[in-house]
Scaffold this motif. Structure first.
Motif, PDB file in Angstrom:
ATOM      1  N   LEU A  67      -0.934  28.779  -2.221  1.00 49.17           N
ATOM      2  CA  LEU A  67      -1.457  30.092  -1.995  1.00 49.17           C
ATOM      3  C   LEU A  67      -1.964  31.035  -3.137  1.00 49.17           C
ATOM      4  CD1 LEU A  67       2.066  31.270   0.087  1.00 49.17           C
ATOM      5  CD2 LEU A  67      -0.299  30.626   1.187  1.00 49.17           C
ATOM      6  N   PRO A  68      -2.736  31.917  -2.949  1.00 48.53           N
ATOM      7  CA  PRO A  68      -2.921  32.668  -4.208  1.00 48.53           C
ATOM      8  C   PRO A  68      -1.815  33.261  -4.904  1.00 48.53           C
ATOM      9  CG  PRO A  68      -3.620  33.958  -2.108  1.00 48.53           C
ATOM     10  CD  PRO A  68      -2.820  32.659  -1.746  1.00 48.53           C
ATOM     11  N   GLU A  69      -1.996  33.181  -6.139  1.00 50.85           N
ATOM     12  CA  GLU A  69      -0.935  33.752  -7.086  1.00 50.85           C
ATOM     13  C   GLU A  69      -0.700  35.480  -6.843  1.00 50.85           C
ATOM     14  OE1 GLU A  69      -0.913  33.044 -11.168  1.00 50.85           O
ATOM     15  OE2 GLU A  69      -2.487  31.306 -10.748  1.00 50.85           O
ATOM     16  N   TRP A  70      -1.658  36.244  -6.313  1.00 54.48           N
ATOM     17  CA  TRP A  70      -1.811  37.582  -6.105  1.00 54.48           C
ATOM     18  C   TRP A  70      -2.786  38.069  -5.491  1.00 54.48           C
ATOM     19  CZ3 TRP A  70      -6.184  39.795  -7.792  1.00 54.48           C
ATOM     20  CH2 TRP A  70      -6.857  39.129  -8.877  1.00 54.48           C
ATOM     21  N   MET A  71      -2.679  39.177  -4.927  1.00 57.64           N
ATOM     22  CA  MET A  71      -3.778  39.991  -4.064  1.00 57.64           C
ATOM     23  C   MET A  71      -3.798  41.352  -4.661  1.00 57.64           C
ATOM     24  SD  MET A  71      -2.819  41.901  -1.030  1.00 57.64           S
ATOM     25  CE  MET A  71      -3.978  41.657   0.106  1.00 57.64           C
ATOM     26  N   ILE A  72      -4.689  42.030  -4.259  1.00 56.14           N
ATOM     27  CA  ILE A  72      -5.185  43.535  -4.671  1.00 56.14           C
ATOM     28  C   ILE A  72      -5.382  43.900  -3.275  1.00 56.14           C
ATOM     29  CG2 ILE A  72      -6.087  45.456  -5.686  1.00 56.14           C
ATOM     30  CD1 ILE A  72      -6.410  43.314  -8.086  1.00 56.14           C
ATOM     31  N   ASN A  73      -4.807  45.094  -2.646  1.00 53.43           N
ATOM     32  CA  ASN A  73      -5.209  45.638  -1.520  1.00 53.43           C
ATOM     33  C   ASN A  73      -5.579  47.051  -1.810  1.00 53.43           C
ATOM     34  OD1 ASN A  73      -5.438  45.672   1.606  1.00 53.43           O
ATOM     35  ND2 ASN A  73      -3.958  47.392   1.377  1.00 53.43           N
ATOM     36  N   LEU A  74      -6.967  47.285  -1.270  1.00 59.80           N
ATOM     37  CA  LEU A  74      -7.425  48.697  -1.485  1.00 59.80           C
ATOM     38  C   LEU A  74      -7.562  49.343  -0.151  1.00 59.80           C
ATOM     39  CD1 LEU A  74     -10.566  47.792  -3.489  1.00 59.80           C
ATOM     40  CD2 LEU A  74      -8.297  48.225  -4.481  1.00 59.80           C
ATOM     41  N   ASP A  75      -6.878  50.684  -0.112  1.00 61.67           N
ATOM     42  CA  ASP A  75      -6.955  51.329   1.180  1.00 61.67           C
ATOM     43  C   ASP A  75      -7.126  52.756   1.106  1.00 61.67           C
ATOM     44  OD1 ASP A  75      -6.420  52.318   3.789  1.00 61.67           O
ATOM     45  OD2 ASP A  75      -4.526  51.275   4.172  1.00 61.67           O
ATOM     46  N   MET A  76      -8.127  53.464   1.481  1.00 58.50           N
ATOM     47  CA  MET A  76      -8.439  54.728   1.296  1.00 58.50           C
ATOM     48  C   MET A  76      -8.627  55.258   0.105  1.00 58.50           C
ATOM     49  SD  MET A  76      -5.845  56.649   4.339  1.00 58.50           S
ATOM     50  CE  MET A  76      -4.280  56.234   3.686  1.00 58.50           C
ATOM     51  N   VAL A  77      -9.261  54.476  -0.656  1.00 62.93           N
ATOM     52  CA  VAL A  77      -9.856  54.790  -2.125  1.00 62.93           C
ATOM     53  C   VAL A  77     -10.958  55.604  -1.827  1.00 62.93           C
ATOM     54  CG1 VAL A  77      -8.597  52.689  -3.007  1.00 62.93           C
ATOM     55  CG2 VAL A  77     -10.906  52.699  -2.344  1.00 62.93           C
ATOM     56  N   GLY A  78     -11.409  56.454  -2.850  1.00 65.30           N
ATOM     57  CA  GLY A  78     -12.568  57.046  -2.901  1.00 65.30           C
ATOM     58  C   GLY A  78     -12.620  58.537  -2.802  1.00 65.30           C
ATOM     59  N   ARG A  79     -11.346  59.213  -2.581  1.00 62.98           N
ATOM     60  CA  ARG A  79     -11.333  60.591  -2.200  1.00 62.98           C
ATOM     61  C   ARG A  79     -11.419  61.370  -3.563  1.00 62.98           C
ATOM     62  NH1 ARG A  79      -6.694  64.363  -1.900  1.00 62.98           N
ATOM     63  NH2 ARG A  79      -5.466  62.802  -2.456  1.00 62.98           N
ATOM     64  N   GLN A  80     -12.281  62.470  -3.704  1.00 60.16           N
ATOM     65  CA  GLN A  80     -12.220  63.506  -4.651  1.00 60.16           C
ATOM     66  C   GLN A  80     -10.745  63.722  -5.048  1.00 60.16           C
ATOM     67  OE1 GLN A  80     -15.367  66.455  -4.758  1.00 60.16           O
ATOM     68  NE2 GLN A  80     -16.075  65.252  -2.930  1.00 60.16           N
ATOM     69  N   GLY A  81      -9.945  63.920  -6.138  1.00 59.66           N
ATOM     70  CA  GLY A  81      -9.032  64.489  -6.492  1.00 59.66           C
ATOM     71  C   GLY A  81      -7.600  63.410  -5.957  1.00 59.66           C
ATOM     72  N   LYS A  82      -8.145  62.087  -5.905  1.00 57.13           N
ATOM     73  CA  LYS A  82      -7.129  60.947  -5.466  1.00 57.13           C
ATOM     74  C   LYS A  82      -5.818  61.052  -5.934  1.00 57.13           C
ATOM     75  CE  LYS A  82      -8.668  57.746  -8.980  1.00 57.13           C
ATOM     76  NZ  LYS A  82      -9.395  58.989  -9.827  1.00 57.13           N
ATOM     77  N   LYS A  83      -4.813  60.645  -5.389  1.00 54.16           N
ATOM     78  CA  LYS A  83      -3.691  60.311  -6.182  1.00 54.16           C
ATOM     79  C   LYS A  83      -3.193  59.113  -5.790  1.00 54.16           C
ATOM     80  CE  LYS A  83      -2.092  65.173  -6.255  1.00 54.16           C
ATOM     81  NZ  LYS A  83      -1.177  66.189  -5.881  1.00 54.16           N
ATOM     82  N   ILE A  84      -3.661  57.783  -6.366  1.00 57.73           N
ATOM     83  CA  ILE A  84      -3.372  56.547  -5.813  1.00 57.73           C
ATOM     84  C   ILE A  84      -1.895  56.330  -6.334  1.00 57.73           C
ATOM     85  CG2 ILE A  84      -3.872  53.947  -6.410  1.00 57.73           C
ATOM     86  CD1 ILE A  84      -6.394  55.463  -5.031  1.00 57.73           C
ATOM     87  N   ARG A  85      -1.193  55.637  -5.376  1.00 58.47           N
ATOM     88  CA  ARG A  85       0.288  55.664  -5.316  1.00 58.47           C
ATOM     89  C   ARG A  85       0.347  53.927  -4.941  1.00 58.47           C
ATOM     90  NH1 ARG A  85      -0.515  59.054  -8.063  1.00 58.47           N
ATOM     91  NH2 ARG A  85       0.347  61.228  -8.002  1.00 58.47           N
ATOM     92  N   ILE A  86       1.164  53.322  -5.799  1.00 58.42           N
ATOM     93  CA  ILE A  86       1.453  51.872  -5.389  1.00 58.42           C
ATOM     94  C   ILE A  86       2.866  52.138  -4.815  1.00 58.42           C
ATOM     95  CG2 ILE A  86      -0.011  50.671  -6.923  1.00 58.42           C
ATOM     96  CD1 ILE A  86       2.377  50.193  -8.702  1.00 58.42           C
ATOM     97  N   PRO A  87       3.222  51.040  -3.772  1.00 54.52           N
ATOM     98  CA  PRO A  87       4.618  51.328  -3.166  1.00 54.52           C
ATOM     99  C   PRO A  87       5.551  51.284  -3.749  1.00 54.52           C
ATOM    100  CG  PRO A  87       2.895  50.039  -1.854  1.00 54.52           C
ATOM    101  CD  PRO A  87       2.356  50.340  -3.111  1.00 54.52           C
ATOM    102  N   ALA A  88       6.819  51.721  -3.556  1.00 53.69           N
ATOM    103  CA  ALA A  88       8.043  51.423  -4.651  1.00 53.69           C
ATOM    104  C   ALA A  88       8.365  50.076  -4.384  1.00 53.69           C
ATOM    105  CB  ALA A  88       9.157  52.166  -3.736  1.00 53.69           C
ATOM    106  N   MET A  89       7.963  49.285  -3.358  1.00 59.04           N
ATOM    107  CA  MET A  89       8.442  47.895  -3.233  1.00 59.04           C
ATOM    108  C   MET A  89       7.549  46.917  -3.973  1.00 59.04           C
ATOM    109  SD  MET A  89       6.496  48.418  -0.259  1.00 59.04           S
ATOM    110  CE  MET A  89       6.098  47.688   1.183  1.00 59.04           C
ATOM    111  N   THR A  90       6.465  47.226  -4.747  1.00 60.24           N
ATOM    112  CA  THR A  90       5.814  46.517  -5.434  1.00 60.24           C
ATOM    113  C   THR A  90       6.305  45.502  -6.406  1.00 60.24           C
ATOM    114  OG1 THR A  90       4.010  48.155  -5.425  1.00 60.24           O
ATOM    115  CG2 THR A  90       3.528  46.619  -7.230  1.00 60.24           C
ATOM    116  N   PRO A  91       6.362  44.288  -6.234  1.00 60.31           N
ATOM    117  CA  PRO A  91       6.890  43.467  -7.133  1.00 60.31           C
ATOM    118  C   PRO A  91       6.657  43.802  -8.762  1.00 60.31           C
ATOM    119  CG  PRO A  91       5.625  42.118  -5.625  1.00 60.31           C
ATOM    120  CD  PRO A  91       4.940  43.812  -5.549  1.00 60.31           C
ATOM    121  N   GLN A  92       7.747  43.547  -9.320  1.00 60.99           N
ATOM    122  CA  GLN A  92       7.856  44.305 -10.806  1.00 60.99           C
ATOM    123  C   GLN A  92       6.598  43.635 -11.765  1.00 60.99           C
ATOM    124  OE1 GLN A  92       9.631  46.272 -12.881  1.00 60.99           O
ATOM    125  NE2 GLN A  92      10.032  46.919 -10.963  1.00 60.99           N
TER     126      GLN A  92
END
Length: 181
Positions: A67-92
């Motif tokens: 399996l891959p070691e890691w992955m990045i998922n991009l969702d709803m990126v690109g908005r002016q004034g963005k507030k990118i948030r990673i989920p609370a359950m993100t692995p350390q």
């Protein structure tokens, strides 16, 4: 969401720019796989673990070892004034990589932060398979635009795409550095 509103040309530009940057580093490009999912939204009003994520669930369930070691998922990126948030359950491990990238790139913690809650999104099927995941998603509760007529090309910004691209390309470098130490 933005991805479902006919904004293919905008995302094609982002993909082509990523490909252009990666073409200058064939070794890194050879270790990356770009995958595009469809079928995220549910048939019912609200997505849950049984209804939604059809493309990512199919892809993750069909992955073979190793399996891959890691992955990045991009969702709803690109908005002016963005507030990118990673989920609370993100692995350390991925939280550390993300935090390091924010510091190294000099990004604002107001624009790049951590959500106070878990987020059901296309990264979850990969987490369930044991893959370290980083879900970069705009705070869809910020600004009352998500799934409305305001969810259109007019809210997109060049700076937001540029920063998301820089972050996405910086993450593998940070991940490799942290794994080596």
């Amino acid at each position: 969401c933005l991805l479902s509103r006919g904004l293919g040309d905008v995302y094609k530009r982002q993909i082509l720019e990523t490909a252009r940057i990666l073409s200058g580093d064939p070794a890194r490009a050879g270790n990356l796989e770009l995958v595009f999912f469809d079928g995220e939204e549910s048939f019912a009003e609200h997505m849950d673990s049984d209804d939604g994520l059809y493309g990512s669930r199919h892809y993750a369930s069909s992955m073979r070892q190793p399996l891959p070691e890691w992955m990045i998922n991009l969702d709803m990126v690109g908005r002016q004034g963005k507030k990118i948030r990673i989920p609370a359950m993100t692995p350390q491990s991925m939280y550390r990589v993300y935090s390091r990238a924010i510091r190294e790139l000099g990004y604002s913690p107001e624009e790049w932060g951590v959500s106070g809650y878990a987020i059901l999104d296309d990264h979850v099927p990969f987490m369930e398979r044991g893959v370290d995941t980083l879900n970069l998603i705009d705070d869809f509760q910020d600004g009352n635009w998500w799934h409305t007529s305001k969810d259109n090309i007019g809210i997109l910004g060049e700076k937001s795409f540029q920063q998301t691209g820089e972050m996405t390309l910086h993450i593998p470098v940070s991940y490799t550095h942290l794994r080596a130490h």
